[in-house]
Design an enzyme around this catalytic site. Structure first.
Site, PDB file in Angstrom:
ATOM      1  N   ARG A   1      -4.875   5.565   0.826  1.00 18.84           N
ATOM      2  CA  ARG A   1      -4.012   6.475  -0.288  1.00 18.84           C
ATOM      3  C   ARG A   1      -4.637   7.616  -0.987  1.00 18.84           C
ATOM      4  NH1 ARG A   1       0.320   1.649  -1.697  1.00 18.84           N
ATOM      5  NH2 ARG A   1       0.717   0.792   0.282  1.00 18.84           N
ATOM      6  N   ARG A  16      -6.135   0.748  -8.714  1.00 16.52           N
ATOM      7  CA  ARG A  16      -5.635   1.799  -7.751  1.00 16.52           C
ATOM      8  C   ARG A  16      -6.527   2.533  -7.212  1.00 16.52           C
ATOM      9  NH1 ARG A  16      -0.414   3.175  -8.618  1.00 16.52           N
ATOM     10  NH2 ARG A  16      -0.678   2.081 -10.699  1.00 16.52           N
ATOM     11  N   GLU A  57       1.844  -5.575 -10.274  1.00 20.91           N
ATOM     12  CA  GLU A  57       2.406  -5.657  -9.004  1.00 20.91           C
ATOM     13  C   GLU A  57       1.144  -6.070  -7.956  1.00 20.91           C
ATOM     14  OE1 GLU A  57       3.706  -2.924  -5.171  1.00 20.91           O
ATOM     15  OE2 GLU A  57       3.711  -2.016  -7.330  1.00 20.91           O
ATOM     16  N   SER A 109       5.029  -6.067  -2.581  1.00 21.27           N
ATOM     17  CA  SER A 109       6.520  -5.466  -2.903  1.00 21.27           C
ATOM     18  C   SER A 109       7.201  -5.726  -1.306  1.00 21.27           C
ATOM     19  CB  SER A 109       6.380  -4.102  -2.954  1.00 21.27           C
ATOM     20  OG  SER A 109       7.560  -3.260  -3.287  1.00 21.27           O
ATOM     21  N   ARG A 141      -6.060  -6.723  -5.115  1.00 21.90           N
ATOM     22  CA  ARG A 141      -5.313  -6.952  -6.607  1.00 21.90           C
ATOM     23  C   ARG A 141      -5.393  -8.491  -6.486  1.00 21.90           C
ATOM     24  NH1 ARG A 141      -0.487  -2.928  -8.166  1.00 21.90           N
ATOM     25  NH2 ARG A 141      -1.854  -0.992  -8.114  1.00 21.90           N
TER      26      ARG A 141
END
Length: 422
Positions: free
Chosen positions: A259, A274, A346, A349, A388
């Site tokens: 990403r 991130r 988070e 999701s 994560r």
């Protein structure tokens, strides 16, 4: 993609759905373009029919010795007007398709309304955060162990990359293998090893294109690196008609994800929260329309199981209309407790996309013995983000001496190692 027939039948409902997303009403624009496209199609069909009829009349006129010139003149005019009508139809259709492709999915009725994450609603919690005096963040723990190297990663790749070494590299691998084993042996998911590069059509089908191109990495061969294995897993049924009685299909995959994080400047710049490249175990379900709500709850519970087995406290929140992703009609986020940040963040999701992606992919199902088809429903969820989860393990299992206790569920994957120390 949206159902044009539904917009024609109930434009007010369409506008209310967009309004809940914080968008202006669009039904009038959509229906105007739809009307102009259909009018152009009608003109085309009428001219094509007249051209075929005139061709026959010319033959009859010549056989009967009559003057065919008026009909020939009409044919010449049709030869000019028909391509113009075809071009008009293509132009309006492209404009309509482009407009619909840029509009997000409409939220389900029970999604909480709100502009952003502040309107998210907590559904439940699991586990009690362990009190840790002077809790450190994952990057301080990893660097102190000598097993997490951000400087080396920056020298070769730039910001938002990490080098893991030794026991931390193995711990990350152990987490991924543990997650796959849980989902395949207990939750009924079929493991898939998908391509890591896809074409435009695959990303259009799941909703990343055309709107979010800046968040993706493109290759010199016009492929895209996958931002999540949701893309190839969901596209396993693109342009297919699958037997209704075989649904739901459940797929899982461990892949790297890529990403650009174009909209994340200044956010989580330190550490592994991130990254441009990270590992994730993904879950995707292809369901019949009447199965998708139950499948959404099931998928969320599957992701929760991973965290429960690892003893990581978390909470589940229902995302508001302003915080949901583009393709989702309803989303649950699972947020894991990070002692170093003193916050829930988070880690998964899980979204029900309804038939939104299926319409873009032309993915349908058909009951046995029937001719009529219907669009499938698609769902996706992290099961969970491996990096994560590594962060959560480091922070929740940190010890006063800087060592990390390995959760019991992971020890078989770590050759029995129960503690990581410098």
């Amino acid at each position: 993609m949206h159902d044009l027939r539904a917009i024609r039948d109930n434009p007010d409902a369409f506008d209310r759905g967009l309004s809940r997303r914080g968008l202006e009403p669009m039904s009038a624009v959509v229906l105007d373009l739809d009307s102009r496209r259909r009018a152009a199609q009608t003109r085309m069909q009428e001219m094509q029919a007249r051209r075929n009829e005139a061709a026959k009349e010319i033959g009859v006129a010549k056989r009967e010795g009559r003057d065919a010139q008026p009909i020939l003149d009409e044919m010449a005019e049709l030869k000019i007007r028909l391509p113009e009508a075809e071009e008009e139809e293509r132009r309006v259709a492209d404009e309509l398709d482009g407009l619909l492709a840029a509009l997000p999915n409409l939220p389900a009725d029970d999604v909480p309304d709100g502009a952003d994450e502040s309107a998210n609603v907590e559904i439940r919690r699991w586990g009690e955060p362990r009190p840790i005096a002077d809790a450190k963040e994952h990057f301080d723990l990893g660097e102190a162990l000598g097993l997490m190297d951000f400087q080396a990663a920056a020298r070769m790749s730039g910001a938002r990359f990490t080098v893991l070494k030794g026991a931390l590299a193995r711990l990350e691998r152990a987490l991924a293998q543990f997650m796959l084993d849980v989902h395949t042996t207990e939750h009924g998911y079929t493991e898939v090893a998908p391509p890591l590069m896809v074409r435009d059509t695959a990303l259009f089908g799941t909703g990343q294109l055309p709107k979010f191109a800046e968040d993706l990495f493109r290759t010199t061969t016009d492929h895209w690196l996958i931002p999540t294995s949701e893309v190839p897993l969901t596209n396993l049924v693109n342009d297919q008609i699958v037997p209704l009685e075989e649904l739901p299909y459940r797929f899982t995959a461990l892949t790297p994800c890529f990403r650009a994080e174009a909209g994340s400047a200044g956010r989580d710049t330190r550490g592994m929260i991130r990254q441009h490249q990270f590992w994730k175990v993904e879950m995707v379900s292809i369901a019949a329309p009447d199965q998708s709500e139950a499948e959404h709850e099931r998928m969320t519970r599957c992701a929760e199981t991973v965290l429960q087995r690892l003893g990581l406290p978390y909470r589940v929140v229902a995302l508001s209309t302003g915080d949901m992703g583009f393709s989702a009609r309803k989303t649950y986020d699972i947020e894991v407790w990070l002692p170093g940040q003193n916050a829930y963040r988070e880690i998964s999701s899980c979204s029900n996309c309804g038939d939104f992606q299926a319409r873009r992919m032309k993915a349908r199902c058909r009951p046995k013995g029937e001719k009529q088809t219907q669009f499938v429903h698609t769902l996706n969820g992290s099961g969970v983000a491996v990096g994560r989860c590594l962060i959560a393990v480091l922070e929740n299992y940190q010890q006063p001496d800087g060592s990390i206790v390995v959760p019991e569920a992971l020890r078989p994957y770590m050759n029995g190692l129960d503690r990581i120390a410098s």
